[in-house]
Enzyme design. Structure first.
Site, PDB file in Angstrom:
ATOM      1  N   ALA A 181       0.861  -1.181   0.000  1.00  0.00           N
ATOM      2  CA  ALA A 181       0.000   0.000   0.000  1.00  0.00           C
ATOM      3  C   ALA A 181       0.896   1.229   0.000  1.00  0.00           C
ATOM      4  O   ALA A 181       2.063   1.158   0.402  1.00  0.00           O
ATOM      5  CB  ALA A 181      -0.888  -0.007   1.243  1.00  0.00           C
ATOM      6  N   GLY A 217       0.688  -5.085   0.675  1.00  0.00           N
ATOM      7  CA  GLY A 217      -0.507  -5.114  -0.178  1.00  0.00           C
ATOM      8  C   GLY A 217      -0.194  -5.643  -1.574  1.00  0.00           C
ATOM      9  O   GLY A 217      -1.079  -6.158  -2.260  1.00  0.00           O
ATOM     10  N   GLU A 258      -0.465  -9.207  -1.239  1.00  0.00           N
ATOM     11  CA  GLU A 258      -1.896  -9.508  -1.104  1.00  0.00           C
ATOM     12  C   GLU A 258      -2.592  -9.448  -2.463  1.00  0.00           C
ATOM     13  O   GLU A 258      -3.457 -10.264  -2.769  1.00  0.00           O
ATOM     14  CB  GLU A 258      -2.544  -8.554  -0.089  1.00  0.00           C
ATOM     15  CG  GLU A 258      -2.053  -8.844   1.328  1.00  0.00           C
ATOM     16  CD  GLU A 258      -2.519  -7.818   2.339  1.00  0.00           C
ATOM     17  OE1 GLU A 258      -2.267  -6.617   2.128  1.00  0.00           O
ATOM     18  OE2 GLU A 258      -3.148  -8.211   3.336  1.00  0.00           O
ATOM     19  N   GLU A 273       4.455  -5.320   6.977  1.00  0.00           N
ATOM     20  CA  GLU A 273       3.633  -4.329   7.687  1.00  0.00           C
ATOM     21  C   GLU A 273       4.049  -4.166   9.144  1.00  0.00           C
ATOM     22  O   GLU A 273       3.910  -3.083   9.728  1.00  0.00           O
ATOM     23  CB  GLU A 273       2.151  -4.729   7.627  1.00  0.00           C
ATOM     24  CG  GLU A 273       1.509  -4.586   6.251  1.00  0.00           C
ATOM     25  CD  GLU A 273       1.641  -5.824   5.372  1.00  0.00           C
ATOM     26  OE1 GLU A 273       2.472  -6.709   5.694  1.00  0.00           O
ATOM     27  OE2 GLU A 273       0.916  -5.908   4.365  1.00  0.00           O
TER      28      GLU A 273
HETATM   29  C1  HXC Z   1       5.103   4.445  -0.841  1.00  0.00           C
HETATM   30  C2  HXC Z   1       7.120   3.538  -1.432  1.00  0.00           C
HETATM   31  C3  HXC Z   1       6.732   2.272  -0.958  1.00  0.00           C
HETATM   32  C4  HXC Z   1       5.413   2.146  -0.414  1.00  0.00           C
HETATM   33  C5  HXC Z   1       8.744   2.115  -1.710  1.00  0.00           C
HETATM   34  N1  HXC Z   1       8.361   3.391  -1.887  1.00  0.00           N
HETATM   35  N2  HXC Z   1       7.757   1.412  -1.145  1.00  0.00           N
HETATM   36  N3  HXC Z   1       6.311   4.615  -1.369  1.00  0.00           N
HETATM   37  N4  HXC Z   1       4.647   3.273  -0.376  1.00  0.00           N
HETATM   38  N5  HXC Z   1       4.954   0.991   0.030  1.00  0.00           N
HETATM   39  C6  HXC Z   1       9.150   4.472  -2.471  1.00  0.00           C
HETATM   40  C7  HXC Z   1      10.273   4.914  -1.544  1.00  0.00           C
HETATM   41  O1  HXC Z   1       9.806   5.841  -0.586  1.00  0.00           O
HETATM   42  C8  HXC Z   1      11.215   5.557  -2.529  1.00  0.00           C
HETATM   43  O2  HXC Z   1      10.743   6.838  -2.857  1.00  0.00           O
HETATM   44  C9  HXC Z   1      11.075   4.685  -3.782  1.00  0.00           C
HETATM   45  O3  HXC Z   1       9.815   4.010  -3.637  1.00  0.00           O
HETATM   46  C10 HXC Z   1      12.154   3.618  -3.883  1.00  0.00           C
HETATM   47  O4  HXC Z   1      12.204   2.918  -2.662  1.00  0.00           O
HETATM   48  P1  HXC Z   1      13.555   2.773  -1.812  1.00  0.00           P
HETATM   49  O5  HXC Z   1      13.181   2.459  -0.424  1.00  0.00           O
HETATM   50  O6  HXC Z   1      14.470   3.939  -2.041  1.00  0.00           O
HETATM   51  O7  HXC Z   1      14.202   1.489  -2.539  1.00  0.00           O
HETATM   52  P2  HXC Z   1      15.097   0.352  -1.890  1.00  0.00           P
HETATM   53  O8  HXC Z   1      16.157   0.946  -0.979  1.00  0.00           O
HETATM   54  O9  HXC Z   1      15.528  -0.513  -3.033  1.00  0.00           O
HETATM   55  O10 HXC Z   1      14.115  -0.495  -0.948  1.00  0.00           O
HETATM   56  C11 HXC Z   1      13.042  -1.183  -1.510  1.00  0.00           C
HETATM   57  C12 HXC Z   1      12.065  -1.663  -0.390  1.00  0.00           C
HETATM   58  C13 HXC Z   1      11.631  -0.447   0.441  1.00  0.00           C
HETATM   59  C14 HXC Z   1      12.757  -2.710   0.475  1.00  0.00           C
HETATM   60  C15 HXC Z   1      10.881  -2.325  -1.111  1.00  0.00           C
HETATM   61  O11 HXC Z   1      11.191   0.581  -0.437  1.00  0.00           O
HETATM   62  C16 HXC Z   1      10.518  -0.765   1.408  1.00  0.00           C
HETATM   63  O12 HXC Z   1      10.763  -1.355   2.450  1.00  0.00           O
HETATM   64  N6  HXC Z   1       9.306  -0.333   1.069  1.00  0.00           N
HETATM   65  C17 HXC Z   1       8.161  -0.453   1.939  1.00  0.00           C
HETATM   66  C18 HXC Z   1       7.608  -1.841   1.893  1.00  0.00           C
HETATM   67  C19 HXC Z   1       6.440  -1.979   2.856  1.00  0.00           C
HETATM   68  O13 HXC Z   1       6.559  -1.717   4.047  1.00  0.00           O
HETATM   69  N7  HXC Z   1       5.298  -2.391   2.335  1.00  0.00           N
HETATM   70  C20 HXC Z   1       4.093  -2.565   3.103  1.00  0.00           C
HETATM   71  C21 HXC Z   1       3.285  -1.305   3.090  1.00  0.00           C
HETATM   72  S1  HXC Z   1       1.892  -1.415   4.166  1.00  0.00           S
HETATM   73  P3  HXC Z   1      11.725   8.101  -3.005  1.00  0.00           P
HETATM   74  O14 HXC Z   1      10.792   9.239  -3.275  1.00  0.00           O
HETATM   75  O15 HXC Z   1      12.491   8.216  -1.718  1.00  0.00           O
HETATM   76  O16 HXC Z   1      12.596   7.734  -4.186  1.00  0.00           O
HETATM   77  C22 HXC Z   1       0.793  -2.331   3.336  1.00  0.00           C
HETATM   78  C23 HXC Z   1      -0.494  -2.507   4.063  1.00  0.00           C
HETATM   79  C24 HXC Z   1      -1.465  -3.226   3.212  1.00  0.00           C
HETATM   80  O17 HXC Z   1       1.001  -2.772   2.262  1.00  0.00           O
HETATM   81  C25 HXC Z   1      -2.824  -3.024   3.720  1.00  0.00           C
HETATM   82  C26 HXC Z   1      -3.830  -3.298   2.672  1.00  0.00           C
HETATM   83  C27 HXC Z   1      -5.214  -2.835   3.100  1.00  0.00           C
END
Ligand code: HXC
Length: 262
Positions: A70, A113, A116, A136
């Site tokens: 998400a 997500g 998912e 998450e």
């Molecule tokens: C918004 C995101 C994002 C996300 C990455 N980005 N994931 N933006 N939402 N989920 C953005 C980063 O901020 C960054 O933006 C760019 O994408 C590249 O990501 P980096 O972190 O710089 O890349 P990297 O170092 O290669 O790391 C990749 C990664 C990391 C390991 C995937 O980005 C990460 O941990 N992302 C979050 C993953 C996460 O927690 N997902 C779950 C979300 S909660 P900028 O502008 O800085 O370049 C969820 C709840 C679901 O999904 C509920 C459903 C109802």
């Protein structure tokens, strides 16, 4: 609302072969599923459901990410009431109840997500370098679109607990061995393999295909209804915590979170 199918967050391509391809198109945000993107997938599927020439749909991302979850920025200011009233639930329901087969072609990150969404698909094809996770917990929340239920049904309790409680990712090979993924291939062949499979499916008798999907889902999704409702309430509740605020803030500030239990 998107107008007249003028999508921004996805790109759709429909060939003569009965296959609709949906490409997630937010590469700079690793295809994070902001509400607009989910809405566009739902709209494309509603149209595909009514289109007698579409027999199968493939969903893919790009080389770096299927989808990294998400959109964390969008989650920043949400309250539990916002989560309960969130229009996203209706978009997920459209994806869940789509009657034609969905094939996911996955390279790169398939997280939160994003995982998912992949698990809402019927067949997952992954490139060897893809990785899968439910991170998450690092944000002080839990999966909210069925991840706790579907992942457990697909990979078993112990592996699901490891992934959901630690946030650790697994490789495509491990995901395949565990039953999350149907097939692993070289990353440059992932989409081609998914499209070939989708064409085969689209060539079969449409009603037999739809009813086969419904019957298989009754053996998997049918078992998780109570759990889905519980997960949804827990997900909303966690939006009231200080740890969720800290987890999201820490991600956006690119630092590790400091959780306090508040
Ligand atoms: C918004 C995101 C994002 C996300 C990455 N980005 N994931 N933006 N939402 N989920 C953005 C980063 O901020 C960054 O933006 C760019 O994408 C590249 O990501 P980096 O972190 O710089 O890349 P990297 O170092 O290669 O790391 C990749 C990664 C990391 C390991 C995937 O980005 C990460 O941990 N992302 C979050 C993953 C996460 O927690 N997902 C779950 C979300 S909660 P900028 O502008 O800085 O370049 C969820 C709840 C679901 O999904 C509920 C459903 C109802």
């Amino acid at each position: 609302m998107t107008q007249d199918g003028a999508f921004k967050d996805i790109i759709t391509e429909r060939g003569e072969d009965g296959v609709l391809l949906i490409r997630l198109n937010r590469p700079k945000a690793l295809n994070a599923l902001r509400t607009r993107l989910l809405e566009e997938i739902a709209e494309a599927l509603l149209a595909a459901g009514d289109d007698g020439d579409v027999g199968c749909v493939v969903i893919t991302g790009d080389d770096r990410a299927f989808a990294a979850g998400a959109d964390i920025g969008e989650m920043q200011d949400k309250t539990p009431v916002d989560v309960v009233r969130d229009p996203r639930a209706a978009h997920w329901a459209t994806i869940r109840t789509f009657r034609k087969p969905l094939v996911a072609a996955i390279n790169g990150f398939c997280l939160g997500g994003g995982n998912e969404l992949a698990m809402h698909c019927d067949i997952l094809i992954a490139g060897r370098t893809a990785s899968f996770g439910q991170p998450e917990i690092n944000l002080g929340i839990i999966p909210g679109a069925g991840g706790t239920q579907r992942l457990t049904a697909m990979v078993g309790k112990s592996k699901a607990m490891r992934m959901i409680l630690s946030g650790e990712r697994i490789t495509a090979e491990e995901a395949c061995a565990a039953g999350l993924v149907a097939e692993v291939c070289e990353p440059e062949l992932t989409l081609e393999r998914a499209m070939t499979l989708a064409r085969v499916i689209a060539s079969k008798a449409p009603l037999a295909v739809e009813l086969a999907k419904e019957a298989v889902l009754a053996a998997s999704d049918g078992l998780v209804k109570d759990g889905l409702a519980l997960e949804r309430k827990a997900f909303a509740l966690l939006f009231a915590t200080e740890d969720r605020r800290e987890g999201v803030r820490a991600f956006l500030e690119k630092r590790p979170p400091v959780f306090t239990g508040a």
